[in-house]
Design a protein around this motif. Structure first.
Motif, short mmCIF file in Angstrom:
data_model
loop_
_atom_site.label_atom_id
_atom_site.label_comp_id
_atom_site.label_asym_id
_atom_site.label_seq_id
_atom_site.Cartn_x
_atom_site.Cartn_y
_atom_site.Cartn_z
N GLY A 123 0.60 -1.20 -0.08
CA GLY A 123 -0.07 -0.11 0.11
C GLY A 123 0.83 1.22 0.01
N ALA A 124 2.06 1.12 0.36
CA ALA A 124 3.06 2.27 0.11
C ALA A 124 3.41 2.61 -1.21
CB ALA A 124 4.31 1.87 1.08
N SER A 125 4.25 3.66 -1.41
CA SER A 125 4.38 3.98 -2.76
C SER A 125 6.05 4.26 -2.96
CB SER A 125 3.70 5.39 -3.10
OG SER A 125 3.91 6.44 -2.18
N ILE A 126 6.63 4.05 -4.05
CA ILE A 126 7.91 4.02 -4.28
C ILE A 126 8.29 4.69 -5.39
CG2 ILE A 126 8.21 1.60 -5.00
CD1 ILE A 126 11.08 1.72 -3.87
N LEU A 127 9.36 5.64 -5.60
CA LEU A 127 9.86 5.98 -7.01
C LEU A 127 11.26 5.35 -7.11
CD1 LEU A 127 10.14 8.25 -9.12
CD2 LEU A 127 11.15 9.83 -7.56
N VAL A 128 11.53 4.69 -8.17
CA VAL A 128 12.76 4.18 -8.90
C VAL A 128 13.06 4.73 -9.82
CG1 VAL A 128 13.72 2.06 -9.47
CG2 VAL A 128 11.56 2.17 -7.84
N GLU A 129 14.17 5.28 -9.73
CA GLU A 129 14.85 6.39 -10.91
C GLU A 129 15.84 5.20 -11.52
OE1 GLU A 129 14.03 10.53 -8.39
OE2 GLU A 129 16.06 9.30 -8.06
N GLY A 130 16.05 5.66 -12.95
CA GLY A 130 16.82 4.72 -13.78
C GLY A 130 16.36 3.46 -13.81
N ALA A 131 15.03 3.35 -13.79
CA ALA A 131 14.20 1.85 -13.56
C ALA A 131 14.49 0.82 -14.73
CB ALA A 131 12.90 2.10 -13.40
N ALA A 132 15.03 1.16 -15.70
CA ALA A 132 15.19 0.10 -16.57
C ALA A 132 16.55 -0.41 -16.82
CB ALA A 132 14.96 0.71 -18.14
N GLY A 133 17.44 -0.21 -15.95
CA GLY A 133 18.54 -0.70 -15.68
C GLY A 133 18.74 -2.14 -14.84
N HIS A 134 19.79 -2.71 -14.59
CA HIS A 134 20.04 -4.10 -13.99
C HIS A 134 19.36 -4.17 -12.60
CE1 HIS A 134 22.47 -5.79 -17.32
NE2 HIS A 134 23.00 -4.77 -17.13
N VAL A 135 19.68 -2.98 -11.89
CA VAL A 135 18.92 -2.78 -10.23
C VAL A 135 17.66 -2.33 -10.46
CG1 VAL A 135 19.45 -1.77 -8.23
CG2 VAL A 135 21.41 -2.22 -9.63
N GLY A 136 17.42 -1.37 -11.26
CA GLY A 136 16.11 -0.69 -11.30
C GLY A 136 14.98 -1.69 -11.80
N THR A 137 15.04 -2.64 -12.74
CA THR A 137 14.19 -3.58 -13.08
C THR A 137 13.83 -4.65 -11.74
OG1 THR A 137 15.68 -5.05 -14.04
CG2 THR A 137 14.78 -3.50 -15.54
N LYS A 138 14.60 -4.74 -10.88
CA LYS A 138 14.60 -5.76 -9.83
C LYS A 138 13.67 -4.83 -8.85
CE LYS A 138 17.47 -8.39 -11.99
NZ LYS A 138 17.85 -7.39 -13.01
N PHE A 139 13.99 -3.89 -8.53
CA PHE A 139 13.23 -2.84 -7.58
C PHE A 139 11.83 -2.87 -7.97
CE2 PHE A 139 17.09 -0.91 -5.76
CZ PHE A 139 16.64 -0.98 -4.36
N VAL A 140 11.59 -2.64 -9.54
CA VAL A 140 10.33 -2.56 -9.98
C VAL A 140 9.41 -3.74 -9.71
CG1 VAL A 140 8.75 -2.14 -11.93
CG2 VAL A 140 10.84 -0.69 -11.71
N GLN A 141 10.09 -4.90 -9.94
CA GLN A 141 9.25 -6.21 -10.00
C GLN A 141 8.84 -6.53 -8.56
OE1 GLN A 141 10.83 -9.24 -12.89
NE2 GLN A 141 12.60 -7.58 -13.07
N MET A 142 10.00 -6.36 -7.58
CA MET A 142 9.91 -6.78 -5.96
C MET A 142 8.84 -5.79 -5.55
SD MET A 142 13.60 -7.73 -4.82
CE MET A 142 14.50 -9.25 -5.57
N ALA A 143 8.88 -4.51 -5.83
CA ALA A 143 8.03 -3.67 -4.88
C ALA A 143 6.60 -3.88 -5.51
CB ALA A 143 8.18 -2.19 -5.56
#
Length: 323
Positions: free
Chosen positions: A145-165
């Protein structure tokens, strides 16, 4: 055995390829026959000496490996010869690296490759995936229910943050090149912003204007802009730094709104966090997540070349060294 190693800290050209003694395992270790090793930026820091850590020379480079169990220590349970396994916490803090035909891994730092998961695709992802897992669960303590901003989200690390979040039930806002919007939408982004345009202006017009958490995977966004994007009580986590190594921000606005700035490098993560992240990663990979990284496979003999390319950011694909 053949290995890529250094005899002192130095430049990429100082990496040697040659014979070293095959490791002898202790009672709580597992000997693996290495199949592939992922090359990470932190490997170049350890090799050069810019990341200060205990190093015993000759020192085998590399921290993330996948391979098959060759021998099991007397006190080890849960692993058998032939099992496909992976590790992501070798090559620092006094532990030898893994760019070698064989590697002795403490059983506590070794994890099974999930069934039907391609081993080389897994090892390409575990460094960035573990970073995202620990930041989300331990640093942020993120809740559904919280929200997150992932910057540079298409890179190796960013894509993992997006999927997990997304899987954890967070509302996900991302910044990237517009050409990556479709990819990020598929991975779980609820709101895609153009990283070439003003973050402040885009958020002011967006459905989600303030978030609970911010992580910048690029180090190119001003800290003040990220703090401005936070709700009161929100958290920013720094996992990289700008080239200038400097940030400035409005201190009064920061502390009066009870915001938090944290730094994180996985090399400092305690073992229990590494283990919890591995369980999370394995569950997601078994379901087909986190395995989208483009991979460039090279021979372990190309270790110096790989380090040079990484230091120049000359390759977007994840470089794997194969045996």
């Amino acid at each position: 055995m053949r290995a890529a190693y250094i005899t002192q800290n130095g430049e990429a050209k100082d990496i040697k390829i040659g014979e070293l003694p095959k490791p002898e395992i202790t009672n709580d270790e597992v000997l693996i026959k290495v199949n592939a090793v992922a090359v990470n930026h932190v490997d170049t820091f350890v090799r050069s000496g810019s990341f200060k850590t205990d190093t015993n020379f000759p020192f085998v480079i590399g921290r993330d490996a996948v391979g098959q169990v060759e021998e099991v220590g007397a006190d080890v349970t849960g692993f058998s010869k032939g099992n496909w396994v992976w590790t992501n916490s070798m090559g620092y803090a006094g532990r030898q690296g893994v760019t070698s035909e064989y590697a002795a891994i403490p059983a506590a730092r070794l994890f099974h490759v999930p069934e039907h998961v391609e081993p080389t695709q897994l090892v390409a992802a575990v460094h960035s995936a573990a970073t995202a897992a620990i930041v989300l669960t331990k640093v942020f303590g993120a809740v559904s229910g919280a929200s997150i901003l992932v910057e540079g989200a298409a890179g190796h690390v960013g894509t993992k943050f997006v999927q997990m979040a997304h899987i954890m039930g967070l509302k996900v806002v991302t910044t990237s090149n517009t050409s990556d919007f479709d990819l990020l939408d598929r991975l779980g982004s609820d709101q895609c912003l153009n990283y070439d345009k003003s973050l402040k202006k885009q958020l002011s017009k967006a459905e989600t204007q303030k978030v609970d958490y911010v992580v910048d995977t690029s180090g190119q966004v001003q800290l003040q802009d990220n703090l401005r994007a936070l709700k009161p009580g929100g958290k920013v986590c720094l996992i990289t730094a700008p080239k200038s190594n400097q940030f400035s921000f409005d201190v009064r606005q920061f502390y009066t709104q009870s915001k938090t700035i944290s730094g994180f490098v996985i090399s400092n993560a305690p073992l229990d966090q590494i283990q919890d992240a591995a369980k999370f990663i394995n569950r997601l990979m078994a379901d087909g997540y986190l395995l989208e990284d483009p991979v460039l496979e090279k021979s372990y003999e190309d270790a110096a070349w790989a380090h040079k390319k990484l230091e120049k950011n000359a390759k977007k694909k994840k470089i794997l060294l194969k045996f």
